[in-house]
Write a protein that holds these residues in place. Structure first.
Motif, PDB file in Angstrom:
ATOM      1  N   ILE A 350       0.874  -1.180   0.000  1.00 46.54           N
ATOM      2  CA  ILE A 350       0.000   0.000   0.000  1.00 46.54           C
ATOM      3  C   ILE A 350       0.907   1.224   0.000  1.00 46.54           C
ATOM      4  O   ILE A 350       1.611   1.484   0.991  1.00 46.54           O
ATOM      5  CB  ILE A 350      -0.940   0.019   1.213  1.00 46.54           C
ATOM      6  CG1 ILE A 350      -1.774  -1.266   1.266  1.00 46.54           C
ATOM      7  CG2 ILE A 350      -1.827   1.244   1.188  1.00 46.54           C
ATOM      8  CD1 ILE A 350      -2.648  -1.388   2.500  1.00 46.54           C
ATOM      9  N   ALA A 351       0.932   1.941  -1.103  1.00 49.26           N
ATOM     10  CA  ALA A 351       1.797   3.113  -1.252  1.00 49.26           C
ATOM     11  C   ALA A 351       0.940   4.369  -1.303  1.00 49.26           C
ATOM     12  O   ALA A 351      -0.127   4.387  -1.940  1.00 49.26           O
ATOM     13  CB  ALA A 351       2.644   2.998  -2.517  1.00 49.26           C
ATOM     14  N   ASP A 352       1.407   5.423  -0.612  1.00 53.21           N
ATOM     15  CA  ASP A 352       0.677   6.696  -0.632  1.00 53.21           C
ATOM     16  C   ASP A 352       1.586   7.797  -1.155  1.00 53.21           C
ATOM     17  O   ASP A 352       2.745   7.578  -1.494  1.00 53.21           O
ATOM     18  CB  ASP A 352       0.119   7.036   0.753  1.00 53.21           C
ATOM     19  CG  ASP A 352       1.207   7.203   1.811  1.00 53.21           C
ATOM     20  OD1 ASP A 352       2.226   7.846   1.503  1.00 53.21           O
ATOM     21  OD2 ASP A 352       1.032   6.707   2.938  1.00 53.21           O
ATOM     22  N   GLU A 353       1.047   9.011  -1.196  1.00 57.25           N
ATOM     23  CA  GLU A 353       1.773  10.165  -1.721  1.00 57.25           C
ATOM     24  C   GLU A 353       1.958  11.237  -0.662  1.00 57.25           C
ATOM     25  O   GLU A 353       2.097  12.422  -0.978  1.00 57.25           O
ATOM     26  CB  GLU A 353       1.027  10.746  -2.925  1.00 57.25           C
ATOM     27  CG  GLU A 353       0.892   9.761  -4.085  1.00 57.25           C
ATOM     28  CD  GLU A 353       0.099  10.343  -5.236  1.00 57.25           C
ATOM     29  OE1 GLU A 353      -0.395  11.479  -5.086  1.00 57.25           O
ATOM     30  OE2 GLU A 353      -0.033   9.668  -6.274  1.00 57.25           O
ATOM     31  N   GLY A 354       1.967  10.817   0.594  1.00 59.69           N
ATOM     32  CA  GLY A 354       2.107  11.781   1.677  1.00 59.69           C
ATOM     33  C   GLY A 354       3.557  12.124   1.966  1.00 59.69           C
ATOM     34  O   GLY A 354       4.481  11.752   1.232  1.00 59.69           O
ATOM     35  N   PRO A 355       3.788  12.824   3.089  1.00 58.38           N
ATOM     36  CA  PRO A 355       5.153  13.241   3.437  1.00 58.38           C
ATOM     37  C   PRO A 355       5.998  12.139   4.055  1.00 58.38           C
ATOM     38  O   PRO A 355       7.184  12.340   4.297  1.00 58.38           O
ATOM     39  CB  PRO A 355       4.919  14.367   4.451  1.00 58.38           C
ATOM     40  CG  PRO A 355       3.615  14.027   5.084  1.00 58.38           C
ATOM     41  CD  PRO A 355       2.782  13.379   4.009  1.00 58.38           C
ATOM     42  N   GLY A 356       5.402  10.983   4.321  1.00 57.98           N
ATOM     43  CA  GLY A 356       6.176   9.907   4.944  1.00 57.98           C
ATOM     44  C   GLY A 356       6.275  10.065   6.450  1.00 57.98           C
ATOM     45  O   GLY A 356       5.591  10.898   7.069  1.00 57.98           O
ATOM     46  N   ILE A 357       7.142   9.267   7.057  1.00 56.52           N
ATOM     47  CA  ILE A 357       7.345   9.287   8.509  1.00 56.52           C
ATOM     48  C   ILE A 357       8.820   9.524   8.777  1.00 56.52           C
ATOM     49  O   ILE A 357       9.666   8.868   8.159  1.00 56.52           O
ATOM     50  CB  ILE A 357       6.902   7.957   9.155  1.00 56.52           C
ATOM     51  CG1 ILE A 357       5.405   7.727   8.919  1.00 56.52           C
ATOM     52  CG2 ILE A 357       7.205   7.943  10.651  1.00 56.52           C
ATOM     53  CD1 ILE A 357       4.900   6.404   9.449  1.00 56.52           C
ATOM     54  N   PRO A 358       9.175  10.411   9.679  1.00 57.12           N
ATOM     55  CA  PRO A 358      10.592  10.601  10.008  1.00 57.12           C
ATOM     56  C   PRO A 358      11.219   9.294  10.489  1.00 57.12           C
ATOM     57  O   PRO A 358      10.593   8.528  11.236  1.00 57.12           O
ATOM     58  CB  PRO A 358      10.564  11.649  11.122  1.00 57.12           C
ATOM     59  CG  PRO A 358       9.267  12.365  10.944  1.00 57.12           C
ATOM     60  CD  PRO A 358       8.305  11.350  10.403  1.00 57.12           C
ATOM     61  N   GLU A 359      12.433   9.039  10.047  1.00 59.97           N
ATOM     62  CA  GLU A 359      13.103   7.788  10.414  1.00 59.97           C
ATOM     63  C   GLU A 359      13.243   7.654  11.922  1.00 59.97           C
ATOM     64  O   GLU A 359      13.231   6.549  12.461  1.00 59.97           O
ATOM     65  CB  GLU A 359      14.474   7.721   9.745  1.00 59.97           C
ATOM     66  CG  GLU A 359      14.430   7.628   8.223  1.00 59.97           C
ATOM     67  CD  GLU A 359      13.774   6.344   7.737  1.00 59.97           C
ATOM     68  OE1 GLU A 359      13.790   5.358   8.493  1.00 59.97           O
ATOM     69  OE2 GLU A 359      13.254   6.338   6.618  1.00 59.97           O
ATOM     70  N   ALA A 360      13.393   8.756  12.631  1.00 60.32           N
ATOM     71  CA  ALA A 360      13.553   8.693  14.083  1.00 60.32           C
ATOM     72  C   ALA A 360      12.297   8.179  14.774  1.00 60.32           C
ATOM     73  O   ALA A 360      12.367   7.647  15.884  1.00 60.32           O
ATOM     74  CB  ALA A 360      13.922  10.075  14.631  1.00 60.32           C
ATOM     75  N   LEU A 361      11.135   8.327  14.130  1.00 59.90           N
ATOM     76  CA  LEU A 361       9.875   7.881  14.729  1.00 59.90           C
ATOM     77  C   LEU A 361       9.402   6.541  14.180  1.00 59.90           C
ATOM     78  O   LEU A 361       8.379   6.031  14.620  1.00 59.90           O
ATOM     79  CB  LEU A 361       8.780   8.933  14.481  1.00 59.90           C
ATOM     80  CG  LEU A 361       9.037  10.343  15.029  1.00 59.90           C
ATOM     81  CD1 LEU A 361       7.892  11.267  14.655  1.00 59.90           C
ATOM     82  CD2 LEU A 361       9.212  10.293  16.546  1.00 59.90           C
ATOM     83  N   MET A 362      10.146   5.974  13.217  1.00 57.43           N
ATOM     84  CA  MET A 362       9.685   4.753  12.555  1.00 57.43           C
ATOM     85  C   MET A 362       9.545   3.588  13.524  1.00 57.43           C
ATOM     86  O   MET A 362       8.665   2.736  13.358  1.00 57.43           O
ATOM     87  CB  MET A 362      10.651   4.384  11.428  1.00 57.43           C
ATOM     88  CG  MET A 362      10.108   3.360  10.464  1.00 57.43           C
ATOM     89  SD  MET A 362       8.712   3.964   9.497  1.00 57.43           S
ATOM     90  CE  MET A 362       9.547   4.996   8.295  1.00 57.43           C
ATOM     91  N   GLU A 363      10.386   3.533  14.557  1.00 55.74           N
ATOM     92  CA  GLU A 363      10.324   2.408  15.495  1.00 55.74           C
ATOM     93  C   GLU A 363       9.141   2.504  16.449  1.00 55.74           C
ATOM     94  O   GLU A 363       8.831   1.544  17.133  1.00 55.74           O
ATOM     95  CB  GLU A 363      11.625   2.330  16.302  1.00 55.74           C
ATOM     96  CG  GLU A 363      12.862   2.037  15.460  1.00 55.74           C
ATOM     97  CD  GLU A 363      14.107   1.949  16.307  1.00 55.74           C
ATOM     98  OE1 GLU A 363      13.994   2.210  17.531  1.00 55.74           O
ATOM     99  OE2 GLU A 363      15.176   1.626  15.763  1.00 55.74           O
ATOM    100  N   ARG A 364       8.487   3.666  16.507  1.00 57.93           N
ATOM    101  CA  ARG A 364       7.408   3.846  17.480  1.00 57.93           C
ATOM    102  C   ARG A 364       6.021   3.803  16.854  1.00 57.93           C
ATOM    103  O   ARG A 364       5.027   3.973  17.553  1.00 57.93           O
ATOM    104  CB  ARG A 364       7.592   5.190  18.190  1.00 57.93           C
ATOM    105  CG  ARG A 364       8.897   5.333  18.943  1.00 57.93           C
ATOM    106  CD  ARG A 364       8.943   6.667  19.671  1.00 57.93           C
ATOM    107  NE  ARG A 364       7.806   6.816  20.570  1.00 57.93           N
ATOM    108  CZ  ARG A 364       7.453   7.975  21.139  1.00 57.93           C
ATOM    109  NH1 ARG A 364       8.135   9.073  20.882  1.00 57.93           N
ATOM    110  NH2 ARG A 364       6.412   8.032  21.949  1.00 57.93           N
ATOM    111  N   VAL A 365       5.942   3.608  15.551  1.00 61.58           N
ATOM    112  CA  VAL A 365       4.647   3.748  14.877  1.00 61.58           C
ATOM    113  C   VAL A 365       3.651   2.666  15.294  1.00 61.58           C
ATOM    114  O   VAL A 365       2.442   2.870  15.154  1.00 61.58           O
ATOM    115  CB  VAL A 365       4.832   3.730  13.344  1.00 61.58           C
ATOM    116  CG1 VAL A 365       5.571   4.961  12.881  1.00 61.58           C
ATOM    117  CG2 VAL A 365       5.561   2.465  12.899  1.00 61.58           C
ATOM    118  N   PHE A 366       4.138   1.534  15.798  1.00 59.44           N
ATOM    119  CA  PHE A 366       3.225   0.452  16.182  1.00 59.44           C
ATOM    120  C   PHE A 366       2.813   0.540  17.658  1.00 59.44           C
ATOM    121  O   PHE A 366       2.116  -0.343  18.143  1.00 59.44           O
ATOM    122  CB  PHE A 366       3.868  -0.902  15.917  1.00 59.44           C
ATOM    123  CG  PHE A 366       4.207  -1.130  14.470  1.00 59.44           C
ATOM    124  CD1 PHE A 366       3.286  -0.835  13.487  1.00 59.44           C
ATOM    125  CD2 PHE A 366       5.434  -1.635  14.093  1.00 59.44           C
ATOM    126  CE1 PHE A 366       3.582  -1.039  12.148  1.00 59.44           C
ATOM    127  CE2 PHE A 366       5.739  -1.844  12.766  1.00 59.44           C
ATOM    128  CZ  PHE A 366       4.820  -1.539  11.784  1.00 59.44           C
TER     129      PHE A 366
END
Length: 422
Positions: A350-366
Motif C-alpha cells: 500500500i503506497a501513498d503520496e504523503g510526506p512519509g514518517i521521520p526515520e527517528a519515529l519509525m520504530e514507534r509507529v506500532f
C-alpha cells in the motif's frame, strides 16, 4: 554452532586433551631409558662363551644344519644387517678383550634377529638375539591411542555438558515456541532435578505473565466499556447547549472519545482472539476492502492483484487491511494497492503520496495511541490505534508489517504473509 553448549564442550575437551598430552610427554621425559650398554655386554658375554665352546669342540661338531638359525654353519646367514645393534655388541666384545666381530641381521621368516660371527677355524656361529622384536605398527598404535583418547574424552564431555546445560537448552526451546500472542504451553515437570527446577520456574513465570496480561486486558476492556455510559449522558447534555459552535465542539470531542474507546476495545479483542485460522484469498479480500473504501469516496486504487491464498482469520485480516488503506488515504492523500506472491510469501503493498514518517519515529509507529500527525500533514481524527491493531493482527497470522519511506516521497506499507500450503 555458536552455542554455549558447543563452547563449553570444546573448552573441556581441549583442556582434557592438553592435560593428557602434557602428562604423557612428562612421563616419557621422566622414565629411565633402557641401558643398552649393559644389554650389549651381556650379549657379548654369551657370544664369547658359545665361541669358546665351539672352538673347544673342534671340527667334530662343525656343520650342524646349514639352514638352522642357531649353531654352527659353514657360511654366514643372509638377511639385512642392523648397523646400530651390531656396533654396540662389537664395542662390548672389544671392551671384554675379544677379537671376534659379529653382525646382527634380520633374516626373512625368522621373528628374532640373528647374531653371526666367524670363528678362528672359519666356521660361522649363529645365535638368536634374546630380545623381543620391535613392534611393527608403533605409529599406528600411537595414533590409535590418541584417537581413542580424543573420542572417549569428547563423548564423556558431550554427555556431561548436555546434562549440565539442559536447563538452558530447555529455556531456549521454550522461548522459541512462544507464539505471537505471547502465550506459552505448560512444560512437563519431569527429568533430572535441574530440568524439573527449570520447568517449574518457566511454568511459574508463564502463569504470572498470563495473569498480568489478562488483568491488563480486562482493565482496558472494562474502562472502554464503562466510558460508554458517561459519554452517552454527556452527549445528551451537549445536545441542549444553545450555542451552536460550542455544541458542535462538545459533540466532536465526544465522538473522538467514543472512537478511542472503541479502538481500545478492538485492540484488546485482537490480543485475546483465539479464533482458528482458515484459508483466505488475499486478492479477493483486498479487492473487497478497496471497493468498500472507494464507495465512501476515499482515494484508493487497486493496481494489481495476483491470486494468492494465506492462512488467517478473515474478519481480523480485513480489519487490518482496512486500517492500513485508510491510513494511506487519509494521511497520505491517496493509496495504491497491489498483491503479489514473492518467494513463498504473499506481499500486500500500500503506497501513498504523503510526506512519509521521520526515520527517528519509525520504530514507534506500532505503539498504541502513538500519532505522527505533525510529520504527516494536517491533523485528522483518529485514536492512534489503527497501526497497532493492524500490526497485532498480522503478527498473529505469522506475518510481518514493514513501513518504509519512498525516495520520491510517500510511505510504503508492506504486509508479508506466508502462503497457504496446498
Amino acid at each position: 554452532m555458536n552455542t554455549l553448549r558447543t563452547k563449553v564442550t570444546a573448552l573441556l575437551v581441549g583442556a582434557v586433551l592438553v592435560v593428557a598430552l602434557l602428562a604423557t610427554g612428562l612421563s616419557l621425559l621422566l622414565l629411565t631409558p633402557p641401558h643398552f650398554e649393559e644389554a650389549d655386554a651381556a650379549l657379548a658375554t654369551q657370544w664369547g662363551l658359545l665361541a669358546d665352546l665351539a672352538a673347544g669342540a673342534g671340527q667334530d661338531g662343525a656343520l650342524v644344519n646349514p639352514a638352522a638359525t642357531a649353531g654352527l654353519r659353514a657360511a654366514p646367514p643372509g638377511g639385512t644387517a642392523e648397523p646400530g645393534p651390531t656396533e654396540g655388541i662389537n664395542a662390548a666384545l672389544a671392551r671384554a678383550g675379544r677379537t671376534e666381530r659379529v653382525t646382527i641381521r634380520r633374516v626373512e621368516g625368522v621373528p628374532w634377529p640373528i647374531i653371526s660371527g666367524q670363528l678362528a677355524d672359519g666356521r660361522w656361529l649363529l645365535m638368536p638375539l634374546t630380545a623381543p622384536p620391535a613392534p611393527q605398527n608403533g605409529y599406528w598404535a600411537l595414533a590409535g591411542w590418541v584417537l581413542v583418547m580424543a573420542l572417549g574424552t569428547t563423548l564423556v564431555m558431550v554427555v556431561a555438558v548436555r546434562r549440565l546445560t539442559e536447563p538452558l537448552a530447555l529455556l531456549e526451546r521454550t522461548t522459541a515456541t512462544i507464539g505471537p500472542d505471547g502465550r506459552l504451553d505448560p512444560l512437563p515437570e519431569e527429568g533430572p532435578t535441574e530440568v524439573r527446577a527449570a520447568a517449574e520456574a518457566i511454568n511459574r513465570l508463564s502463569s504470572r505473565l498470563k495473569q498480568a496480561m489478562e488483568s491488563r486486558i480486562r482493565l482496558v476492556a472494562a474502562a472502554g466499556h464503562d466510558l460508554r455510559t458517561p459519554m452517552t449522558r454527556m452527549r445528551l447534555r451537549a445536545e441542549f447547549i444553545e450555542d451552536e459552535a460550542e455544541r458542535t465542539t462538545w459533540i466532536n470531542d465526544l465522538i473522538e472519545l467514543d472512537r478511542i474507546a472503541d479502538s481500545a476495545i478492538r485492540l484488546v479483542r485482537e490480543e485475546v482472539n483465539d479464533t482458528a485460522r482458515s484459508r483466505v484469498r488475499l486478492d479477493e479480500l483486498v479487492g473487497e476492502v478497496v471497493a468498500e473504501l472507494k464507495g465512501i469516496d476515499m482515494k484508493v486504487e487497486l493496481d494489481h492483484a495476483e491470486p494468492v491464498e494465506v492462512m488467517a482469520r478473515p474478519l481480523s485480516l480485513c480489519r487490518a487491511i482496512r486500517n492500513l488503506a485508510i491510513n494511506a488515504a487519509t494521511h497520505g492523500r491517496s493509496a495504491r494497492v497491489s498483491v503479489k506472491a514473492v518467494e513463498g510469501e504473499a506481499v500486500l503493498t500500500i503506497a501513498d503520496e504523503g510526506p512519509g514518517i521521520p526515520e527517528a519515529l519509525m520504530e514507534r509507529v506500532f505503539e498504541p495511541f502513538f500519532r505522527v500527525d505533525p510529520a504527516r500533514g494536517k491533523p485528522v481524527p483518529g485514536a492512534g490505534l489503527g497501526l497497532a491493531i493492524a500490526h497485532e493482527i498480522i503478527t498473529a497470522s505469522e506475518g510481518r508489517l514493514v513501513l518504509t519511506n519512498r525516495p520520491g516521497g510517500g510511505l510504503v506499507q508492506q504486509v508479508h504473509l506466508p502462503l497457504a500450503r496446498p
